[in-house]
Design a protein around this motif. Sequence first.
Motif, PDB file in Angstrom:
ATOM      1  N   ILE A 385       0.957  -1.262  -0.011  1.00 53.07           N
ATOM      2  CA  ILE A 385      -0.184  -0.122  -0.084  1.00 53.07           C
ATOM      3  C   ILE A 385       1.005   1.236   0.053  1.00 53.07           C
ATOM      4  O   ILE A 385       2.097   1.089   0.270  1.00 53.07           O
ATOM      5  N   VAL A 386       0.375   2.362  -0.565  1.00 53.80           N
ATOM      6  CA  VAL A 386       0.922   3.420  -0.430  1.00 53.80           C
ATOM      7  C   VAL A 386       0.353   4.586   0.382  1.00 53.80           C
ATOM      8  O   VAL A 386      -0.439   5.351   0.289  1.00 53.80           O
ATOM      9  N   ALA A 387       1.222   4.470   1.674  1.00 52.13           N
ATOM     10  CA  ALA A 387       0.688   5.051   3.108  1.00 52.13           C
ATOM     11  C   ALA A 387       1.630   5.879   3.470  1.00 52.13           C
ATOM     12  O   ALA A 387       2.859   5.996   3.519  1.00 52.13           O
ATOM     13  N   ASP A 388       1.247   7.259   4.062  1.00 51.47           N
ATOM     14  CA  ASP A 388       1.920   8.038   4.552  1.00 51.47           C
ATOM     15  C   ASP A 388       1.768   7.527   6.232  1.00 51.47           C
ATOM     16  O   ASP A 388       0.710   7.139   6.619  1.00 51.47           O
ATOM     17  N   ASP A 389       2.705   7.805   7.183  1.00 47.56           N
ATOM     18  CA  ASP A 389       2.519   7.874   8.720  1.00 47.56           C
ATOM     19  C   ASP A 389       1.203   8.754   9.103  1.00 47.56           C
ATOM     20  O   ASP A 389       1.029   9.765   8.432  1.00 47.56           O
ATOM     21  N   TYR A 390       0.576   8.150   9.711  1.00 43.92           N
ATOM     22  CA  TYR A 390      -0.632   8.865   9.959  1.00 43.92           C
ATOM     23  C   TYR A 390      -0.512  10.240  11.022  1.00 43.92           C
ATOM     24  O   TYR A 390      -1.296  11.100  10.551  1.00 43.92           O
ATOM     25  N   THR A 391       0.660  10.470  11.314  1.00 45.65           N
ATOM     26  CA  THR A 391       0.984  11.655  11.955  1.00 45.65           C
ATOM     27  C   THR A 391       1.349  12.645  10.868  1.00 45.65           C
ATOM     28  O   THR A 391       1.597  14.149  11.293  1.00 45.65           O
ATOM     29  N   VAL A 392       1.647  12.430   9.795  1.00 46.46           N
ATOM     30  CA  VAL A 392       2.113  13.249   8.792  1.00 46.46           C
ATOM     31  C   VAL A 392       0.889  13.827   7.940  1.00 46.46           C
ATOM     32  O   VAL A 392       0.447  14.969   7.587  1.00 46.46           O
TER      33      VAL A 392
END
Length: 428
Positions: A385-392
């Motif tokens: 999956i192409v995901a960013d860290d949630y905090t970002v």
Amino acid sequence: MSDLLRLATAGSVDDGKSTLVGRLLYDTKSVLADQIDAVTRASVDRGLDTPDLSLLVDGLRAEREQGITIDVAYRYFATPKRTFVLADTPGHVQYTRNTVSGASTAQLVILLVDARKGVIAQTRRHAAVLALLGVPKLVLAVNKIDLVENPEEVFTSISAEFNELTSSLGWSSEDVVEIPVSALHGDNVAIRSDKTPYYTGPTLIEHLESIPVDAEPHRVGLRFPVQYVIRPRTAEFLDYRGYAGQVAAGSVVPGDEVVILPSGTRTTVTRIDTADGELDVAHAGRSVTLILADDVDVSRGDTIASPSDAPEPIGEFDATVCWLAEKSLRPGARLLLKHGTRTTQAIVGSLVERFNEQDLTTDQGPDTLELNEIGKISIRVAEPIVADDYTVNRHTGSFLLIDPAGGNTLAAGLVGDVISAVELGERV
């Protein structure tokens, strides 16, 4: 033109949340005259001197409480300065998952406390969940302030305790506002009350109208999950190939170089189409169709991103989840993971820790996660999956875990170690 604020309510049972929501709708003239007449008649029948505005929302609340779901009642109202979408969630402890659902996209949450009870366990639970979700702004509505002796002293004491709590969770003082209100009588909701001379701040409506809210903290470049490939194959659009979806983060303009993930292929955006014509720019939240310069391989579930900060596709990662199901989560569970427009098979590895939202501590290596519990787990997916860290970025860092047999939502997930940021009192 008014802008949009997404907000949610949270609070304990019998703290007057339904009355406050009804008051907001009533004071902004967002309910029909026949609804008000019906509420007035029902209130008279109950022997009340004033309309019980909670009756405006009690019907939907009763429907929610009959089933164990993550349903949230959405209310829409507006003032001349701003339009509002309000997610109304239940207050019962067993519906903590409803709070997760309702507050997941909120830019501001109104957290109610009963002035007679102050900050209680459920208040702390909700505040911890809101911190995990990264909600930017909080309003503490100290309700039923008209029912206590020494209201100034009570309000000051509750505000101090709540500030200590939110500070430990990482909010700054600028992000948290306390307002003494009486939802029943309308004090400090839309009209400033002369019964609270000790309070000199804005009414609740004034605060909601004026608070600066960033609709999308542009901390990352373009993130565009492809929802559908448009190929009309008609005489008029013989060679048309467009990629439809909603801009999840950042923005895009014609001429931008982009990268297709997870393949890594690069190309350029030549046009942005909508049903109303072409756009010069599309920001986060806008649904559009992108036309690319090259005939590249793009499918539903792929992500079109900015090359400058494109995330690496991940196949195994740690995540924070709120478990939403009656059935326990155990290591080795085989589930479906839905992230953006991509759904893939997933296996839960280890349960790393369980979060205690009351004292902000963790239990290491739990055997299970039960309904409404929050914990850190490891996950392995069949397709990256192409995901960013949630905090970002909240939008590209969130996902759902789904029961492959019945299709029910089992958990709301946040990519990365969100719990550590809360424990340390940090905000991102």
